[in-house]
Scaffold this active site. Structure first.
Site, short mmCIF file in Angstrom:
data_model
loop_
_atom_site.label_atom_id
_atom_site.label_comp_id
_atom_site.label_asym_id
_atom_site.label_seq_id
_atom_site.Cartn_x
_atom_site.Cartn_y
_atom_site.Cartn_z
N HIS A 57 0.87 -1.30 0.00
CA HIS A 57 -0.05 0.03 0.11
C HIS A 57 0.76 1.17 -0.03
O HIS A 57 1.95 1.07 0.23
CB HIS A 57 -1.08 -0.06 1.10
CG HIS A 57 -0.05 -0.20 2.56
ND1 HIS A 57 0.66 0.55 3.05
CD2 HIS A 57 -0.72 -1.29 3.30
CE1 HIS A 57 1.01 -0.17 4.13
NE2 HIS A 57 0.23 -1.10 4.22
P1 TYD Z 1 -2.41 -3.77 7.31
O1 TYD Z 1 -2.44 -2.37 6.91
O2 TYD Z 1 -2.83 -4.75 6.17
O3 TYD Z 1 -0.88 -4.47 7.72
P2 TYD Z 1 0.50 -4.19 6.78
O4 TYD Z 1 0.39 -3.19 5.80
O5 TYD Z 1 1.60 -3.99 7.98
O6 TYD Z 1 0.67 -5.45 6.21
O7 TYD Z 1 -3.21 -3.89 8.79
C1 TYD Z 1 -3.70 -5.26 9.26
C2 TYD Z 1 -5.08 -4.74 9.85
O8 TYD Z 1 -4.77 -3.96 11.11
C3 TYD Z 1 -5.89 -4.08 9.12
O9 TYD Z 1 -7.24 -4.44 9.40
C4 TYD Z 1 -5.95 -2.75 9.77
C5 TYD Z 1 -5.49 -2.71 11.00
N1 TYD Z 1 -4.75 -1.67 11.53
C6 TYD Z 1 -5.25 -0.84 12.40
O10 TYD Z 1 -6.27 -1.18 12.96
N2 TYD Z 1 -4.23 0.15 13.00
C7 TYD Z 1 -2.87 0.19 12.79
O11 TYD Z 1 -2.24 1.28 12.92
C8 TYD Z 1 -2.53 -0.64 11.44
C9 TYD Z 1 -1.19 -0.53 10.96
C10 TYD Z 1 -3.16 -1.67 11.15
#
Ligand code: TYD
Length: 143
Positions: free
Chosen positions: A53
């Site tokens: 992302h």
């Molecule tokens: P995600 O952004 O997919 O993780 P990464 O990019 O690090 O692989 O996040 C996974 C889940 O956690 C998603 O449902 C969103 C939630 N989340 C939060 O609630 N708060 C946060 O600060 C982050 C980073 C993720």
């Protein structure tokens, strides 16, 4: 400015002595933003790709406080690969760059410092949408 210049590697102060190591990261001092959020990723392995992302607002610093992982960063034109394998080394990721984290060692703990509170709406999770937004922003900015 090149992508390398926009995403510098940062070496943090290591105040280690005979008792062990102590690494200090201070918002607006050792990194270029005030820290509003901290999260960490562990339990991922070499088969997993995380991230995938870009963020419209958030700035991040990524540090592997244990183990190692790799980060692929692109702006749609340039690409850089960073290996995070020391607790005193981080990479700064500004808004509107695409990032993937991968190749996690079994003991990897990837600490992420963020400039914002979580807002799912500022995440761009589709690469084509990201490229479209980048191009739109480039057209809109003065040359
Ligand atoms: P995600 O952004 O997919 O993780 P990464 O990019 O690090 O692989 O996040 C996974 C889940 O956690 C998603 O449902 C969103 C939630 N989340 C939060 O609630 N708060 C946060 O600060 C982050 C980073 C993720």
């Amino acid at each position: 400015m090149s992508l390398h210049e926009r995403c510098p590697i940062i070496c943090f102060d290591d105040l280690g002595d005979e008792r062990g190591k102590l690494v200090v990261i201070e918002g607006n001092e050792s990194i270029p933003f005030e820290i509003k959020r901290v999260f960490y990723i562990y339990g991922s392995d070499a088969t997993v790709i995380r991230g995938q992302h870009a963020n419209r607002e958030s700035e991040f610093v990524l540090v592997n406080v244990a183990g190692r992982s790799k980060v692929r960063i692109t702006d749609g034109e340039e690409e850089i690969l960073v290996e995070l394998n020391k607790p005193m080394i981080g990479v700064y990721i500004p808004p509107m760059v695409w990032k993937d984290m991968y190749d996690f060692s079994p003991d990897s703990v990837l600490l992420v410092l963020a400039s914002t509170h979580y807002d799912g709406d500022e995440y761009i999770r589709d690469y084509d949408t990201y490229i479209q937004e980048i191009r739109k922003n480039q057209k809109g900015s003065p040359s």
